[in-house]
Design a protein around this motif. Sequence first.
Motif, PDB file in Angstrom:
ATOM      1  N   MET A 145       0.843  -1.179   0.000  1.00 40.45           N
ATOM      2  CA  MET A 145       0.000   0.000   0.000  1.00 40.45           C
ATOM      3  C   MET A 145       0.886   1.239   0.000  1.00 40.45           C
ATOM      4  SD  MET A 145      -3.470   0.754   1.015  1.00 40.45           S
ATOM      5  CE  MET A 145      -4.028   0.085   2.557  1.00 40.45           C
ATOM      6  N   CYS A 146       0.580   2.144  -0.877  1.00 41.75           N
ATOM      7  CA  CYS A 146       1.357   3.385  -0.940  1.00 41.75           C
ATOM      8  C   CYS A 146       1.010   4.277   0.250  1.00 41.75           C
ATOM      9  CB  CYS A 146       1.069   4.105  -2.247  1.00 41.75           C
ATOM     10  SG  CYS A 146       1.846   5.717  -2.341  1.00 41.75           S
ATOM     11  N   LEU A 147       2.036   4.786   0.870  1.00 45.56           N
ATOM     12  CA  LEU A 147       1.873   5.629   2.044  1.00 45.56           C
ATOM     13  C   LEU A 147       1.174   6.948   1.716  1.00 45.56           C
ATOM     14  CD1 LEU A 147       2.872   5.468   4.977  1.00 45.56           C
ATOM     15  CD2 LEU A 147       4.931   6.639   4.247  1.00 45.56           C
ATOM     16  N   ILE A 148       1.348   7.416   0.496  1.00 47.96           N
ATOM     17  CA  ILE A 148       0.794   8.723   0.139  1.00 47.96           C
ATOM     18  C   ILE A 148      -0.609   8.606  -0.440  1.00 47.96           C
ATOM     19  CG2 ILE A 148       1.075  10.730  -1.359  1.00 47.96           C
ATOM     20  CD1 ILE A 148       4.088  10.389  -1.040  1.00 47.96           C
ATOM     21  N   CYS A 149      -0.778   7.776  -1.447  1.00 54.81           N
ATOM     22  CA  CYS A 149      -2.084   7.747  -2.127  1.00 54.81           C
ATOM     23  C   CYS A 149      -2.950   6.567  -1.686  1.00 54.81           C
ATOM     24  CB  CYS A 149      -1.906   7.779  -3.640  1.00 54.81           C
ATOM     25  SG  CYS A 149      -1.063   6.351  -4.298  1.00 54.81           S
ATOM     26  N   ASN A 150      -2.428   5.711  -0.816  1.00 53.86           N
ATOM     27  CA  ASN A 150      -3.182   4.573  -0.277  1.00 53.86           C
ATOM     28  C   ASN A 150      -3.691   3.598  -1.335  1.00 53.86           C
ATOM     29  OD1 ASN A 150      -2.936   5.259   2.450  1.00 53.86           O
ATOM     30  ND2 ASN A 150      -4.555   6.771   2.226  1.00 53.86           N
ATOM     31  N   ILE A 167       6.384   3.822  -1.094  1.00 54.64           N
ATOM     32  CA  ILE A 167       5.764   4.805  -1.990  1.00 54.64           C
ATOM     33  C   ILE A 167       5.684   4.208  -3.385  1.00 54.64           C
ATOM     34  CG2 ILE A 167       6.037   7.103  -2.989  1.00 54.64           C
ATOM     35  CD1 ILE A 167       7.268   7.983  -0.398  1.00 54.64           C
ATOM     36  N   CYS A 168       4.543   4.347  -4.009  1.00 51.59           N
ATOM     37  CA  CYS A 168       4.330   3.742  -5.320  1.00 51.59           C
ATOM     38  C   CYS A 168       5.069   4.513  -6.423  1.00 51.59           C
ATOM     39  CB  CYS A 168       2.839   3.647  -5.621  1.00 51.59           C
ATOM     40  SG  CYS A 168       2.065   5.207  -6.070  1.00 51.59           S
ATOM     41  N   PRO A 169       5.301   3.853  -7.555  1.00 49.34           N
ATOM     42  CA  PRO A 169       6.033   4.505  -8.645  1.00 49.34           C
ATOM     43  C   PRO A 169       5.351   5.770  -9.151  1.00 49.34           C
ATOM     44  CG  PRO A 169       5.857   2.152  -9.045  1.00 49.34           C
ATOM     45  CD  PRO A 169       5.006   2.445  -7.846  1.00 49.34           C
ATOM     46  N   GLU A 170       4.034   5.791  -9.064  1.00 50.97           N
ATOM     47  CA  GLU A 170       3.315   6.977  -9.521  1.00 50.97           C
ATOM     48  C   GLU A 170       3.646   8.194  -8.661  1.00 50.97           C
ATOM     49  OE1 GLU A 170      -1.186   7.270 -10.344  1.00 50.97           O
ATOM     50  OE2 GLU A 170      -0.507   5.255 -10.858  1.00 50.97           O
ATOM     51  N   CYS A 171       3.656   7.975  -7.355  1.00 48.42           N
ATOM     52  CA  CYS A 171       3.990   9.073  -6.447  1.00 48.42           C
ATOM     53  C   CYS A 171       5.472   9.427  -6.546  1.00 48.42           C
ATOM     54  CB  CYS A 171       3.616   8.717  -5.010  1.00 48.42           C
ATOM     55  SG  CYS A 171       1.836   8.673  -4.745  1.00 48.42           S
ATOM     56  N   ILE A 172       6.312   8.431  -6.739  1.00 45.46           N
ATOM     57  CA  ILE A 172       7.740   8.700  -6.930  1.00 45.46           C
ATOM     58  C   ILE A 172       7.937   9.593  -8.147  1.00 45.46           C
ATOM     59  CG2 ILE A 172       9.999   7.678  -7.474  1.00 45.46           C
ATOM     60  CD1 ILE A 172       9.083   5.182  -5.907  1.00 45.46           C
TER      61      ILE A 172
HETATM   62 ZN   LIG Z   1       1.200   6.509  -4.384  1.00 44.57          ZN
END
Ligand SMILES: [Zn+2]
Length: 68
Positions: A15-20, A43-48
Amino acid sequence: MKFQIECNSFKNNQMCLICNQLFQMSEARLIVCSDEGDGFGDICPECIGMGPYWIKSQLQHFSSSLST
Ligand SMILES: [Zn+2]
């Protein structure tokens, strides 16, 4: 609050910490840690892809709720 990049050998969902959102971890994972080295999450690649400044501003929010 700092970032740690680790090599990852499993392909499980995190689970991404930012976008869940759930995402499949790639070979390199970006982990958010406290200054003491405790890991908070991935953190997911999208948020990265949004860049470090954006990530930091999202996490400021998160760290202020932790430090209270
Ligand atoms: Zn994310």
